[in-house]
Structures are given as structure tokens and as C-alpha cells.
Write an enzyme that holds these catalytic residues in place. Structure first.
Site, mmCIF file in Angstrom:
data_model
loop_
_atom_site.group_PDB
_atom_site.id
_atom_site.type_symbol
_atom_site.label_atom_id
_atom_site.label_comp_id
_atom_site.label_asym_id
_atom_site.label_seq_id
_atom_site.Cartn_x
_atom_site.Cartn_y
_atom_site.Cartn_z
ATOM 1 N N HIS C 49 0.815 -1.207 0.000
ATOM 2 C CA HIS C 49 0.000 0.000 0.000
ATOM 3 C C HIS C 49 0.857 1.269 0.000
ATOM 4 O O HIS C 49 0.569 2.223 -0.708
ATOM 5 C CB HIS C 49 -0.894 -0.033 1.245
ATOM 6 C CG HIS C 49 -1.931 1.027 1.279
ATOM 7 N ND1 HIS C 49 -3.063 0.979 0.505
ATOM 8 C CD2 HIS C 49 -2.012 2.162 2.003
ATOM 9 C CE1 HIS C 49 -3.806 2.042 0.748
ATOM 10 N NE2 HIS C 49 -3.195 2.777 1.661
ATOM 11 N N GLU C 93 -8.667 7.760 -4.959
ATOM 12 C CA GLU C 93 -8.084 6.802 -4.037
ATOM 13 C C GLU C 93 -9.079 5.695 -3.726
ATOM 14 O O GLU C 93 -10.282 5.895 -3.780
ATOM 15 C CB GLU C 93 -7.700 7.530 -2.750
ATOM 16 C CG GLU C 93 -6.654 6.802 -1.966
ATOM 17 C CD GLU C 93 -5.874 7.764 -1.092
ATOM 18 O OE1 GLU C 93 -4.688 7.983 -1.372
ATOM 19 O OE2 GLU C 93 -6.462 8.305 -0.156
ATOM 20 N N HIS C 95 -10.736 2.803 -1.136
ATOM 21 C CA HIS C 95 -10.920 2.402 0.257
ATOM 22 C C HIS C 95 -11.683 1.087 0.274
ATOM 23 O O HIS C 95 -12.693 0.938 0.962
ATOM 24 C CB HIS C 95 -11.637 3.499 1.061
ATOM 25 C CG HIS C 95 -10.908 3.859 2.320
ATOM 26 N ND1 HIS C 95 -11.532 4.161 3.490
ATOM 27 C CD2 HIS C 95 -9.579 3.958 2.574
ATOM 28 C CE1 HIS C 95 -10.626 4.431 4.418
ATOM 29 N NE2 HIS C 95 -9.441 4.317 3.886
ATOM 30 N N ARG C 116 -8.502 15.259 2.456
ATOM 31 C CA ARG C 116 -7.270 15.775 3.074
ATOM 32 C C ARG C 116 -6.143 15.864 2.057
ATOM 33 O O ARG C 116 -5.343 16.789 2.080
ATOM 34 C CB ARG C 116 -6.845 14.905 4.261
ATOM 35 C CG ARG C 116 -7.690 15.112 5.499
ATOM 36 C CD ARG C 116 -7.046 14.496 6.737
ATOM 37 N NE ARG C 116 -6.916 13.047 6.661
ATOM 38 C CZ ARG C 116 -7.901 12.175 6.829
ATOM 39 N NH1 ARG C 116 -9.119 12.605 7.067
ATOM 40 N NH2 ARG C 116 -7.693 10.877 6.750
ATOM 41 N N ASN C 534 -3.478 5.848 -7.704
ATOM 42 C CA ASN C 534 -3.490 4.977 -6.543
ATOM 43 C C ASN C 534 -3.559 3.536 -7.045
ATOM 44 O O ASN C 534 -4.170 3.261 -8.062
ATOM 45 C CB ASN C 534 -4.738 5.340 -5.717
ATOM 46 C CG ASN C 534 -4.959 4.430 -4.542
ATOM 47 O OD1 ASN C 534 -5.849 3.578 -4.575
ATOM 48 N ND2 ASN C 534 -4.184 4.584 -3.503
#
Ligand SMILES: Nc1ncnc2c1ncn2[C@@H]1O[C@H](COP(=O)(O)OP(=O)(O)O)[C@@H](O)[C@H]1O
Ligand SMILES: [Mg+2]
Lengths: 79, 233, 753, 79
Positions: C49, C93, C95, C116, C534
Site C-alpha cells: 500500500h 483513491e 478504500h 485531506r 493509486n
């Protein structure tokens, strides 16, 4: 029968809501408050008279739907 | 017209309101931080939408203790114009500046869509540039807009013509199907008895520019100026 | 340096997900055995990761340069110049793993993380999108996951006040045990004021701001680099809980720092929290960082340095202040009610040094953690099943006889049906910038203070990628760019999220490399730079991998902002024109899956020149004001595209009458085939010739196929022998009802059965 | 001391959330459920050892912030 179910966040799981409430209590002058944790209170009316059966049903409901086992614990009372 | 827009921690329509008031409509706009206490420089106060304090505990519950709220109370008592939009409406209810309370929406948790609302009362500080019974298109975006009041409060709302907007269908009929959140009597906006404080769930600042193809919000701001001019006159 | 308390045992190394070789490598970097804390730090930083160890060598293929690029890959997010002194900052990204374990909080914290990444660059976030993959809705578990994910995204995004303006959701059983949750965010910043994750200036103070550190998600980064098995429940205590309210305060605080010019650098504490932010900032700047963990604000008592370094508590930032500005930083935090603490300083020795009071508990070269992790060129082979997958003999399948029914079935399928049930749980209007709301090819947001707007889309078709990963990668780029072009935008940058299975398997690695190559070639051809991205590997449960799923988040510029286009029919009597050619592209289609229950064949062939010609034609036509609507053909082919043009108008559906020439094609290929590089546009009769002229100049076919109007969609297929087949005849009301409500019906009514 | 506070919707007020939960229980096959009402459960840690003082503090907190008297009732236990 009636079940009162208490659902609370597992210890160690962050409770932003409780934290925000505690902070605002603090700013309103309630300095005696160390921590606030917020959970759920469910009152469930059951058309089931047998205590054992009711217990099984409520447990199943909590496991499947009413609590989130990943982050929450529950307990309940029947009356 | 000088409009003060309150920024609570978690407000997120404060800048949108300022944009419309100032850049689009050309009035004066000031963002006012919730810890300030002076309102002497403004004619109108807007409590904007958003999620003050994350709407934790109850929508609007924590914000009502902000220092500015005491000043707003005094401002309103002296007849100052106060407009609460969405979360601002919820704060006014929690603060007791308007009667009743908000429950969670009846169906979906959060709803964002255009709705039709009907101007129930076009004689108010907030609606004098609309026609009575005019049907407006305005967006809503909330999870707790299901207005509740006990029967006594409700009949007082009727007695004093305090219900200003109701959800309706395109033809202006106030029906159950047109009620997006389960609100009592399809109430979308109410004012106080004195008529200088309004709370509404729809967002007039989101329908005040041609680029969005909907401009029904403009007349609300114009109404405020009209009312102010009359107060001065 | 304190000696290792007790020697590190092999078992401990394995528990940390490190191989023997990797461990030896660590010993070499340190010149000694690590202690437990150091082992923990290495294990997260060298996880897949954080280190991209299986993908890094391949990611170099992506084109990352272009005139507009202000910041390419490597920072918190990428940035492109949009003129007027502004840059658009964006990133996507995944999750996936957290959302499977706890869909609501997993998706919510995913949104928090991507936000963020954007505001640490000093940009104010103005739009969120997502790309979701679930198993079929008839399984209660999948409905539960979908509802949880959607409400988590809705809760976080709505609360913080950034509109969720679009996205995509598709369904396939392959995602039942590995749903995908990819989130995209875009922000705007003054180009010259971009903040970076830098730790420059020896002696400068290092500050921690935001939420207190708890024991959440310790080893989240290693978990994200792990596949699931039936014991995954045991991993549950790692769940992190989001706090969008706190994040909203952080956002305002960070933008205030920028305005007052207080910072040298800033980075979000994402995966591997304090560890990754500190060593990456130091490594990028060629400096070191020294931290004293006794100053870290903690939520729980007795936390060890190990726990503090590896915690993934949300809503935290690490920053380096300009000399003497640390107290201004703290004052701003106090104003907003946020915790802030000076926890260390920048050093010149290149070390990440962690102290607990006076004692040094870990000391590691920052570069060893951030840049010198393992890199693998893993074996890659096409799988044996690949031939089987591609071996579709279309002649063996009967052609369609009941096109109306097939059209309705396609419109009903949750992959194609309207996602309004989802979108209306998102506040897509907050910010008052949304010119095109969810429901058209791309979302469009205006940039206040300019005459510009940006079009945004997320796209990816994993079935295409399964059948032919190279082509699939290119098709994903093409579709994203086409969606932007249909909205009036010129693509200016892209971010990618590569969701794949276990990279230690050669077939998966092959899929990865091929898809990446397909994407790279397409991006290069269209001159669209990749500025961020990502990689999510190990999307596998009990040995079963997801389909290769690269997802693109693409950004396009519209200038002037008035040149915005939407997909729905607008005027009775407008002429309907199809741009681009229809070929016999039945392989890999929704139709083939739905009607023939096959996921087989070669996906539609992509001709990059034709595709580019389409984009240019659309842009010219839109800018010259020649067309009233534009909608690209994707899943479900021409018939579905036409139906969507009829019924997707926010308030007024319209009918159309269309004649299609069969020209050697099977009827199913003509109506439901998914040839790319096509779009349906409408124009008033007066503009048709000019439009066709533009298309032909670009070498693109353009044919008038019908007219907008009436209460039904009628499609007639005319064969080469002039035989007329009434293929589709459906009242608009019926189409609208099926398309608009099927999604919620499937979610709600299947619960009742 | 520790206070456990129970905040419930006043009887007679429709509880949309409870209603929704009841409906999903129904669809999950829990037919024995007549009604569900959802309230809040707050666990508050107080650094106050005097029972009478603690009681006064908790009551004040509930009246001022933790419940909305228009729609909610509360009760609490100290331990
Ligand atoms: N997860 C989602 N969130 C918000 N909007 C969505 C989502 N999924 C789809 N939509 C909206 O529905 C519309 C159609 O989506 P999609 O079928 O994926 O479009 P396309 O095929 O053109 O990429 C788009 O406007 C998209 O933004
Ligand atoms: Mg499209």
C-alpha cells in the site's frame, strides 16, 4: 413483551459525537464532565409472550440489524 | 442593505450566501464568526445552512450556545430581521427563536433535490416580492427537515399566519406526495409571531442565478430590502 | 540507540508481513537488527500500500508530463494549470478493504482521506465523485454493502460541505466478496501557492494538528496489502471512525495557514499515519525529522511509541511551520477548537528519529523508508483461461428478435438504470457551482471568479479489461475523455485508481501491466497527462480475484463556461445525428451478459484516431453552438443511448423516431453493440450540414438517423434489401418509469421478497 | 461518578427512524415486532463524588443541551 436494547460503541472505538458533546459541555461551564459516549436506546414491542422465544428473537435482531457488531456492543432487558 | 452571515464551526453555506448576497445581488455582506457578539453593523442576519458542530447530538443543538446567539436574540427582540436557512432554521428552533422542532426525515435519510413550495403568505418581510400562492422551485438538501409542533403550537402558527412556505406539487396543491420529508402540514418555512424571524428548509441562495436555470430565490432577498426600506420610511 | 530488547523472531517478521529478504534488507539499511518499533515502521512503509513495491517499475509507463502540469504524481495530489493563475488539484483513491469490513465508516473515511489529500495542497475542495463496484443486488449482503457505502459517502461529504457531483456504479458477482470503493476529489488553488509535503529548513518546528491519536487501524496499511479469507472478521478491531465535523475545521484551518503563509510543508496522516507523513516529508526534502512521541496528543492512556507511530486515526495532519510561525499556527487551531502540538523539528541528518522523552526508540534513514523500499518486477503471464474468454463465436448465438424487451431489460439492469436513488442522498449543490448535476455524461462545476468550468467524470469497464486488459485500459481512458467531450470540455488531466487482485500471481500481474499499457497509450495519444493515482492490489477472497478494474477520474476544461452541454433531448423537431461508426462489437457487452449470460469475446475495438476525431468534432460543434445535446454510446449501445437521451431530462422526457440502416450488421450489434467512439447529438435542421461538415473534416462519419418528438421512442431497422423491422416501439412514459425507478425498486423491493 | 442518561422521543410523536427500523426488521422476517422507538443512551463520566451535586449537574445538562424538551423526555441513573 417489550425489549429495551442498549447499543453502545465498543471501548477503544472513537466516538466523535460524544467527544464534540463533551467539549461543548465544557465550554458551557460543565467542567465536571470527563467523557461522554453516545449510544442508542431501542424500545421494541414484541407480540411474543414466551420469554425464551423473545430472548432468541431479540438476540437475532440485534446481531443481524440493530447493532453493528464491528464497532458496537449490545445488551437488552425483557419485560 | 448590510447582511451579516454567521459562520458556526461546521457551517458550509456561509460562503454561498455571501456569494449571492454580494456578488450576484450587490448588497453588502459580512461573515460573522460565531464567537463575536456585535451585530451593530448589520441590518439583516442570516444563519446559513451546513452542519454546525457536525449536527452531532441534534441538528442545531450545540450551535445555539454560541456567543453570537445571545446577540441574535437581542437583535430579534428589537425587531431585527433574522433568516435561518436549513441548518440555520434548525438552530433557530433549538434556540427557541421559532417554535417547534425537527425530526429526522420520514423516508430517505438525506434528500437533495428541487422541490416545489408554495408561498402561503406574501405579506411578510421575507416574501413581499412574491405573489400569494405563487409556486416556487427551490432545492432542499437535508436529513432532518421533518417539522414537528404540538397541536397548541400548530394552532398558534395558524392563528398568527406564521406558516410562510409549504411543500406542494407543480400546480400548487399541498399533497402528501409532495411532502419530501414528512413535515407536519407540509411546512417548509415559518416565521415568528412578530414576523421578523424566518426559518426555512429550502435554499434560496442555490436558486438565485441564471446559470442554474432557476432564480426563484432572488425575490426573497429583494423582499428583505423592500421591508428594510419600509422600516426606514 | 538502545539495543533491541529481545531479538526479533522469525514469527514476528511474518506477522509484520515482511519476507526474509526484506528483513535482511532492513538489517542492511540499519547496519544492525531493528527493534520492535522499527520493525513496525518498516513493515508499514514497505507494505504494498505505501511502497508500491509491485507496481512502481510499471507506473513509469504512464505519461505524466504536459504543458499544463503543475504537479505530477508523487505529492499528496496532482495539479494542472487551468489559467487565470489557478490550478485544479485532484486525485482518486481506493478504500476497498475498509469498506468491506465496515461499509459506512469505511466509505466515509475514504472520503475524509481524499479530501485531506486535496486541502493539504492548499486547495479548497469543490467536488467529490466516486466509482463503486458491488456484487449483484439480489444478495442481501450486497444491498447492505451498497446502502452502507452510499450513506457513508453521503454523511461525510454532506457534512463537510463538499458536493458529491457524480460517479459511477456497476454490478457484477465478482465483486460480492471484494466490493470496490474509489473516491475522487478536486480542489482549486492559486497556482503559485500550492503547498507541498516538504520538511525543509533545519531546526524548523514540526507540528501535529487534528484529532487525538487512538489505537485505530494499527496496521491498516498492511491490511490493505492483504487479501481476505474467512478469518477476516478477526481483523475488525481495526475499524476507524470518521469525524467530518473535525475535518471541516481542519480544512478551514489549513486554508487559513495558506492565506497567512505560515507553512513550509504539510502532509495528511493517511495510511501509516505519523510514520509515513514524517519520513516522506523528510525524504522528499533531503532532510531528517526528529519527533518526541510524548508530545503527541493521545486519546487513550498508555499508548506505546509503536502504537502512536502506526495508528491510522483519522483527521490528523503533520506540518512544518516557517521559523517563528508555530505560535500563529497554534493560535489559529485554538480559534477553531483543534488540538495542535509541537512534536519535533527538522534535522539535517536524513534520519527519522523517534524519541520518547530523552530515550531514542527508533532511528531509521528516512529515505530507506520512503524511497528505498523493495521493488519487484514480478512474473507476468497471460492466464490459460484467456483464450477461452476471448473465444466467442457470435454466429453461434441467435440474433435478437424482441429488441423492445431487451431494451427494457437493459434499462432495468442496475448498471444502466438511473442512479438517482444514490445521487439524491448526496448534497450535489452545496458550493453553488454545480452547473450539471448527476445524470449527464459528466458533472460540471463552474470556477467562481472566472469564465471557466470543469467537467468531471469517473469511468472504467472491468469486463472489457478482463477480456482484453490492454484494450480495456484504453477503452476506459477513451470513455472518460468522450464523456468530457460530450459535456463541452477538453480533457486536461487524469488520475487513476488501479484495482487488481494479488500481484504475486503472474496472471494478475499480466492484467496489470497490459491494462496500464493500454491506458498509457491512450493517454499519450490524446495528450492527457496522468498527474496522480493509486494502486489497490490484493482484491481477492479465498483465491478469487476481482476483474482487473482500472478506474479513471478525468478532468476537462470548459471555456467559456456557457459552452456546457448535456445529454438529454431538448427540442421537438431537432434532428438526431449519430457521430462515429457502428461495428459488430458484441463481445463483452452488457447485452451479451444479460441476454446470453456470457462474459466473453473481444471487447469493442478502439481506434484511437477515430476516438480523437470524435472528441474534436464534439468540441467544435459545441463551441460553435451547433448542437443541443450530446450523449456518448457506452453500456447498452445505441438503443440504450437513445432511450437515455429521451428520458434523462430532469423534468421533461421526450420521444424520438429513428431509422437505422443495418448495413451488414446483426441487429443486436446495431442496437446493443458497444462500439466506442460514437455519440448521439441533436441539432436544429439549420445546423445539420455544418455539423456533418465538421465531422467529415475530422474524418468521422456523421449520419442523420431521426428526429426528436412525440410520446414514444420508435426505432426502425432498415435492412440492405429495404426490409423495415419495427425494432423498438415504446412509450416514453414506460421507458422513463423503468429507467428512473428500477434501481430503487431493486434495492427496496428485494428486501421484501 | 457515572451518569447513564436515557433520552427518548415523547410518546405520541412519530419516530421516523424507529419506523424505518421496524420496517426493515419486518422485511428481514422479524414479524413479531409491533413497534420500535429509538432514543439515545449517553454515558457521562463525572469527576464529582457528591451524589446530590452530580444529580443537579446532570439535570442541568439534560435540560440545557442533551435533550430537546419539545420532542424528548429524559431520565438518568447515577452510579
Ligand atoms: N455513485 C454515483 N454517485 C453519483 N452519481 C452517480 C453515481 N453513479 C452514477 N452517477 C451519475 O449517473 C450518471 C450516469 O452514470 P454512468 O452510467 O456511469 O455514465 P456514463 O456511462 O456516461 O459514464 C452520471 O451523471 C453519474 O455522475
Ligand atoms: Mg456517458
Amino acid at each position: 413483551m417489550k425489549a429495551i436494547i442498549y447499543v453502545t460503541l465498543k471501548s477503544g472505538i472513537h466516538d466523535p459525537q460524544g467527544h464534540a458533546v463533551q467539549q461543548s459541555l465544557e465550554t458551557f461551564g460543565f467542567h465536571a464532565v470527563d467523557s461522554v459516549r453516545i449510544g442508542k436506546l431501542l424500545e421494541v414491542d414484541l407480540n411474543e409472550t414466551d420469554h425464551t422465544k423473545a430472548e432468541a428473537v431479540v438476540k437475532a435482531m440485534c446481531d443481524k440489524l440493530l447493532s453493528n457488531p464491528v464497532i458496537e456492543d449490545y445488551r437488552f432487558e425483557l419485560s | 442593505m448590510k447582511i451579516g452571515i454567521i459562520t458556526f464551526p461546521g457551517s458550509n453555506c456561509d460562503r454561498d450566501c455571501r456569494h449571492v448576497v454580494k456578488t450576484v445581488l450587490g448588497y453588502q455582506a459580512h461573515l460573522i464568526w460565531h464567537q463575536e457578539t456585535s451585530l451593530s453593523h448589520v441590518d439583516v442576519v442570516i444563519l446559513p445552512g451546513g452542519f454546525s458542530y457536525g449536527d452531532y447530538l441534534r441538528a442545531g443543538a450545540i450551535a445555539r450556545f454560541s456567543p453570537i446567539m445571545e446577540s441574535i436574540r437581542q437583535f430579534a427582540e428589537k425587531g431585527g430581521i433574522v433568516l435561518g436557512i436549513c441548518n440555520g432554521f434548525q438552530i433557530l428552533l433549538e434556540a427557541g427563536l421559532l417554535p417547534g422542532a425537527m425530526l429526522k426525515n420520514r423516508y430517505l435519510s438525506f434528500i437533495c433535490q428541487d422541490v416545489s413550495i408554495k408561498v402561503e403568505n406574501a405579506e411578510t418581510t421575507f416574501t413581499n416580492e412574491y405573489a400569494s400562492d405563487q409556486v416556487l422551485t427551490m432545492p432542499i438538501a437535508h436529513a432532518e427537515g421533518n417539522y414537528y409542533a404540538d397541536p397548541m403550537t400548530l394552532s398558534a402558527l395558524h392563528d398568527h399566519a406564521q406558516i410562510v412556505f409549504r411543500y406542494c406539487d407543480q400546480h400548487g396543491d399541498v399533497t402528501a406526495e409532495a411532502n419530501p420529508n414528512g413535515s407536519l402540514e407540509n411546512i417548509a418555512g415559518i416565521r415568528n409571531k412578530a414576523g421578523n424571524v424566518l426559518g426555512m428548509m429550502p435554499h434560496p441562495e442555490r436558486c438565485a442565478e441564471d446559470v442554474f436555470g432557476k432564480t426563484d430565490g432572488v425575490a426573497l432577498f429583494r423582499s428583505l430590502r423592500h421591508a428594510l426600506n419600509q422600516m426606514v420610511a | 540507540m538502545s539495543a533491541t530488547d529481545s531479538p526479533i523472531q522469525q514469527e514476528l517478521i511474518e506477522q509484520h508481513g515482511l519476507s526474509k529478504d526484506e528483513y535482511q534488507n532492513i538489517v542492511q539499511h540499519l547496519g544492525r537488527e531493528p527493534n520492535l518499533t522499527e520493525l513496525g515502521v518498516f513493515s508499514v512503509m514497505w507494505s504494498e500500500h505505501c511502497s508500491y513495491k509491485s507496481s512502481r517499475v510499471h507506473l513509469k509507463r504512464l505519461p505524466t508530463e504536459g504543458e499544463r502540469v503543475v504537479q505530477g504524481p508523487g505529492e499528496n495530489a496532482g495539479a494542472v494549470d487551468i489559467g487565470d493563475g489557478l490550478a485544479a488539484v485532484f486525485k482518486i483513491e481506493s478504500h476497498n478493504h475498509p469498506s468491506f469490513i465496515e461499509p459506512f465508516q469505511g466509505a466515509a473515511t475514504g472520503v475524509g482521506g481524499i479530501l485531506r489529500d486535496i486541502f493539504t495542497m492548499g486547495a479548497r475542495p469543490i467536488a467529490l465523485l466516486n466509482s463503486l463496484r458491488f456484487g449483484a443486488l439480489d444478495l442481501p449482503k450486497n444491498r447492505h454493502l451498497l446502502k452502507g457505502v452510499v450513506s457513508g459517502i453521503s454523511w461525510y461529504g454532506n457534512c463537510i460541505g463538499v458536493p458529491t457531483v457524480g460517479g459511477e456504479i456497476t454490478f457484477n458477482d465478482i465483486y460480492s466478496k471484494n466490493p470496490l470503493v474509489n473516491v475522487f476529489c478536486l480542489g482549486i488553488v492559486e497556482k503559485d501557492r500550492l503547498l507541498k509535503g516538504l520538511a525543509q529548513g533545519v531546526g524548523n518546528p514540526v507540528l501535529y494538528i487534528g484529532a487525538k491519536t487512538g489505537r485505530d487501524g494499527i496496521h491498516g496499511a498492511t491490511m490493505a496489502s492483504d487479501s481476505f479469507d474467512d478469518q477476516s472478521d478477526a481483523k475488525r478491531p481495526n475499524v476507524q471512525v470518521g469525524d467530518p465535523f473535525l475535518e471541516k475545521l481542519l480544512l478551514e484551518v489549513c486554508l487559513e495557514f495558506l492565506e497567512k503563509d505560515l507553512l513550509v510543508g504539510i502532509q495528511d496522516m493517511g495510511a501509516a499515519g505519523l510514520t509515513s507523513s514524517s519520513c516522506e516529508m523528510a525524504s522528499r526534502s533531503g532532510t531528517g525529522i526528529e519527533l518526541d512521541v510524548t508530545h503527541v496528543p493521545c486519546r487513550e492512556p498508555n499508548m506505546t511509541a509503536y502504537e502512536m507511530l502506526l495508528s491510522e486515526s483519522q483527521e490528523r495532519m503533520l506540518l512544518v511551520a516557517k521559523p517563528g510561525k508555530e505560535h500563529d499556527v497554534i493560535a489559529i487551531c485554538q480559534k477553531w477548537g483543534i488540538d495542535a502540538a509541537i512534536i519535533g523539528r527538522v534535522t539535517d541528518d536524513g534520519m527519522l528519529r523517534i524519541k520518547e522523552g530523552e530515550a531514542v526508540v527508533a532511528e531509521i534513514p528516512a529515505k530507506a523508508l520512503a524511497e528505498e523500499g523493495p521493488r519487484y518486477e514480478r512474473p507476468a503471464h497471460p492466464p490459460q483461461y484467456q483464450d477461452l474468454l476471448q473465444g466467442l463465436v457470435i454466429e453461434n448465438l441467435p440474433d435478437v428478435t424482441n429488441p423492445s424487451d431487451v431494451l427494457l431489460a437493459l434499462l432495468q439492469s442496475p448498471t444502466i438504470a438511473s442512479k438517482r436513488w444514490v445521487a439524491r442522498q448526496y448534497d450535489y449543490m452545496v458550493g453553488t457551482n454545480t452547473l450539471v448535476c448527476p445524470g449527464s455524461d459528466a458533472a460540471v462545476v463552474r470556477i467562481k471568479g472566472t469564465d471557466k468550468a470543469l467537467a468531471l467524470t469517473t469511468d472504467g469497464n472491468s469486463r472489457y479489461c478482463l477480456l482484453n486488459p490492454y484494450l480495456g485500459g484504453g477503452l476506459a481512458v477513451a470513455e472518460a475523455a468522450r464523456n468530457l467531450a460530450c459535456s463541452g470540455a477538453e480533457p486536461i488531466g487524469v488520475t487513476d485508481c488501479l484495482n487488481f487482485g494479488n500481484p504475486e500471481r503472474p496472471d494478475i500481474m499480466w492484467q496489470f501491466i497490459m491494462a496500464l499499457e493500454g491506458m498509457s497509450d491512450a493517454c499519450r495519444h490524446f495528450a492527457i497527462p496522468v498527474v496522480s493515482g493509486n494502486v489497490s492490489f490484493y482484491n481477492e477472497t479465498n483465491g478469487l480475484s476481482i476483474y482487473p478494474t482500472p478506474v479513471l477520474g478525468m478532468v476537462g476544461l470548459i471555456e467559456p463556461a456557457s459552452c456546457v452541454m448535456t445529454q438529454w433531448f431538448k427540442h421537438e423537431g431537432d434532428q438526431i445525428i449519430v457521430l462515429g461508426e457502428t461495428k459488430e462489437d458484441v463481445g463483452g457487452t452488457e447485452y451479451l451478459k444479460l441476454v446470453h449470460a456470457r462474459e466473453q469475446g473481444n471487447p469493442p475495438w478502439l481506434d484511437l484516431d477515430q476516438e480523437h476525431a470524435l472528441h474534436r468534432t464534439l468540441l467544435h460543434a459545441i463551441r460553435q453552438g451547433l448542437i443541443h445535446s450530446a450523449h456518448d454510446c457506452s453500456e447498452g449501445g445505441l438503443a440504450v443511448t437513445l432511450a437515455e437521451c429521451c428520458v434523462s431530462h430532469p423534468s421533461t422526457p421526450r420521444g424520438a423516431t429513428v431509422q437505422l440502416a443495418q448495413s451488414q450488421l446483426r441487429v443486436d450489434a446495431l442496437l446493443f453493440g458497444e462500439s466506442p467512439s460514437r455519440a448521439i447529438v441533436t441539432a436544429s435542421s439549420a445546423h445539420v450540414d455544418a455539423l456533418i461538415g465538421i465531422a467529415n473534416e475530422q474524418g468521422l462519419s456523421a449520419v442523420v438517423i431521426g428526429e426528436v418528438g412525440g410520446q414514444a421512442l420508435n426505432i426502425t431497422v432498415v435492412s440492405d434489401t429495404q426490409h423495415h423491422m419495427d425494432a423498438v416501439h415504446l412509450p416514453v412514459e414506460v421507458l422513463a418509469d423503468v429507467w428512473s425507478h428500477s434501481f430503487e425498486r431493486q434495492i427496496e423491493s428485494s428486501d421484501k421478497s
